[in-house]
Design an enzyme around this catalytic site. Structure first.
Site, PDB file in Angstrom:
ATOM      1  N   GLY A 155       0.836  -1.211   0.000  1.00 23.10           N
ATOM      2  CA  GLY A 155       0.000   0.000   0.000  1.00 23.10           C
ATOM      3  C   GLY A 155       0.867   1.256   0.000  1.00 23.10           C
ATOM      4  N   ASP A 211      -3.870 -12.648   2.659  1.00 23.07           N
ATOM      5  CA  ASP A 211      -4.844 -11.832   3.385  1.00 23.07           C
ATOM      6  C   ASP A 211      -4.656 -12.108   4.873  1.00 23.07           C
ATOM      7  OD1 ASP A 211      -7.025 -10.720   4.598  1.00 23.07           O
ATOM      8  OD2 ASP A 211      -8.528 -11.702   3.325  1.00 23.07           O
ATOM      9  N   LYS A 221     -12.875  -6.877   9.028  1.00 24.35           N
ATOM     10  CA  LYS A 221     -12.140  -8.114   9.299  1.00 24.35           C
ATOM     11  C   LYS A 221     -10.650  -7.865   9.480  1.00 24.35           C
ATOM     12  CE  LYS A 221     -13.507 -11.977   7.136  1.00 24.35           C
ATOM     13  NZ  LYS A 221     -13.998 -12.840   6.025  1.00 24.35           N
ATOM     14  N   GLY A 278      -0.849 -12.438  17.184  1.00 20.94           N
ATOM     15  CA  GLY A 278      -0.503 -13.829  17.501  1.00 20.94           C
ATOM     16  C   GLY A 278       0.848 -14.190  16.908  1.00 20.94           C
ATOM     17  N   TYR A 280     -14.481   1.412   9.571  1.00 22.01           N
ATOM     18  CA  TYR A 280     -13.033   1.658   9.724  1.00 22.01           C
ATOM     19  C   TYR A 280     -12.728   2.102  11.151  1.00 22.01           C
ATOM     20  CZ  TYR A 280      -8.439   3.762   8.564  1.00 22.01           C
ATOM     21  OH  TYR A 280      -7.107   4.098   8.503  1.00 22.01           O
ATOM     22  N   TYR A 315      -2.892  -7.399  24.462  1.00 20.75           N
ATOM     23  CA  TYR A 315      -1.724  -8.274  24.256  1.00 20.75           C
ATOM     24  C   TYR A 315      -0.511  -7.736  25.004  1.00 20.75           C
ATOM     25  CZ  TYR A 315      -3.241 -11.960  21.133  1.00 20.75           C
ATOM     26  OH  TYR A 315      -3.818 -13.102  20.626  1.00 20.75           O
ATOM     27  N   THR A 373      -2.144  11.811   5.702  1.00 21.16           N
ATOM     28  CA  THR A 373      -0.788  11.747   5.152  1.00 21.16           C
ATOM     29  C   THR A 373      -0.887  11.662   3.634  1.00 21.16           C
ATOM     30  OG1 THR A 373      -0.071  10.617   7.147  1.00 21.16           O
ATOM     31  CG2 THR A 373       1.377  10.425   5.251  1.00 21.16           C
TER      32      THR A 373
END
Ligand code: UDP
Length: 311
Positions: free
Chosen positions: A10, A56, A91, A102, A145, A159, A175
């Site tokens: 991206g 993904d 997702k 993880g 989002y 975490y 940005t």
């Protein structure tokens, strides 16, 4: 170091990959190319220290070998893109962040979450300090989002607290820079494409809403400093020079050296009326402050857009 950048093909991800390669690191770029583009990483593919993995991250991530850093940038980020892909956006912010965390835990890697000023929603406090909790419409078009990123922050902190993972959270404000998609749909890419094509600039609403625009190199520098710090709480990175959309049109006119025609279109639902980062923490704790002036950053970005539109 061996560094994984999710969303590495991206706009921001590819600039991070470039920075780490320039510093001699090994870089794995993982992207499903939903909104990313292989053209953004074309210049890195021959580098032996660079590897592209099409995957993904909302699906389980399997990656052999050690990892030192994971920078989790995978997500659509333009309001046009997350309106087009609302479920993949939810997702990747939730399942994708869980998977990336993880992986960081399994590899004992340092983890950075790319969060966003969108977690402040349509803010009732301006400029926004990190301590502001925000004003988000969770069921509105931007909620997919905003809430995904709010969840991503929450699970990243969990975490850190529960598993002792070495985490960072950067809240990225608007940005811009080279490699933004021509069809990205956000203000700067839209108006640069319109300038090059000689089309009227599309101003949504009365154009009195505000944003502040940070050049990509400044942002990358802030992120690298955050990674090298020991701050686990979120840190705003953005340029605090607040402008209205109409001011921005004037800046573009300065660059083009002429008056540009403007076409007003309806303001999208829940479009934040103001946005400006309070960057006191980044300034004091990271010694970071943006240095690229809007006119210089815009000139560099316009050159990139021109070459892509005319080639
Ligand atoms: N905007 C505009 N014309 C455009 C695209 C965006 O006037 O062609 C406005 C939009 O309504 C918003 C601001 O510019 O107030 C920034 O929008 P953008 O899509 O870049 O991202 P946002 O900051 O809303 O996430």
């Amino acid at each position: 170091m061996r560094i994984l950048v999710t969303g590495g093909a991206g706009f921001l991800g590819s600039h991070l990959c470039g920075r780490f390669l320039a510093e001699g690191e090994q870089v794995i770029c993982m992207d499903n190319l939903l909104t990313g583009d292989k053209k953004n990483i074309a210049g890195f593919l021959k580098n032996k220290r660079f590897k592209f993995v099409k995957h993904d991250v909302s699906q389980h991530i399997k990656l052999p070998g050690a990892l030192d850093w994971i920078l989790h940038f995978a997500s659509p980020a333009s309001p046009v893109d997350y309106a087009k892909y609302p479920i993949p956006t939810l997702k990747v912010g939730s399942l994708g962040t869980h998977n990336a965390l993880g992986l960081a835990r399994a590899k004992s890697a340092k983890f950075l979450l790319a969060s966003t000023s969108e977690i402040y929603g349509d803010p009732a406090v301006s400029p926004q300090p990190e301590s502001y909790w925000g004003n988000v419409n969770c069921i509105g078009p931007r909620g997919v989002y905003d809430e995904a990123k709010r969840f991503a922050e929450a699970i990243t902190m969990a975490y850190h607290r529960i598993h002792g993972l070495d985490t960072r959270i950067v809240r990225i404000f608007n940005t811009y820079g080279p490699r933004m998609k021509l069809s990205d749909g956000r203000l700067i890419p839209n108006m640069l494409v319109q300038t090059v094509r000689g089309e009227p600039l599309t101003v949504y609403g009365d154009g009195k809403q505000t944003r502040s625009f940070c050049y990509v190199d400044d942002l990358v520098e802030g992120i690298v400093r955050l990674m090298n710090s020991n701050i686990h709480d979120p840190v705003n990175i953005g340029n605090p020079e607040e402008r209205t959309i109409l001011d921005f049109v004037k800046a573009l006119e300065g660059l083009a050296g002429k008056r540009l025609a403007v076409k007003h279109l309806p303001l999208p639902q829940d479009d934040p009326k103001v946005r400006c980062p309070n960057i006191t923490i980044a300034q004091k704790k990271l010694g970071w402050t943006p240095s690229v002036e809007l006119k210089d950053g815009l000139a560099r970005t316009l050159t990139d857009f021109r070459s892509r539109i005319t080639s």
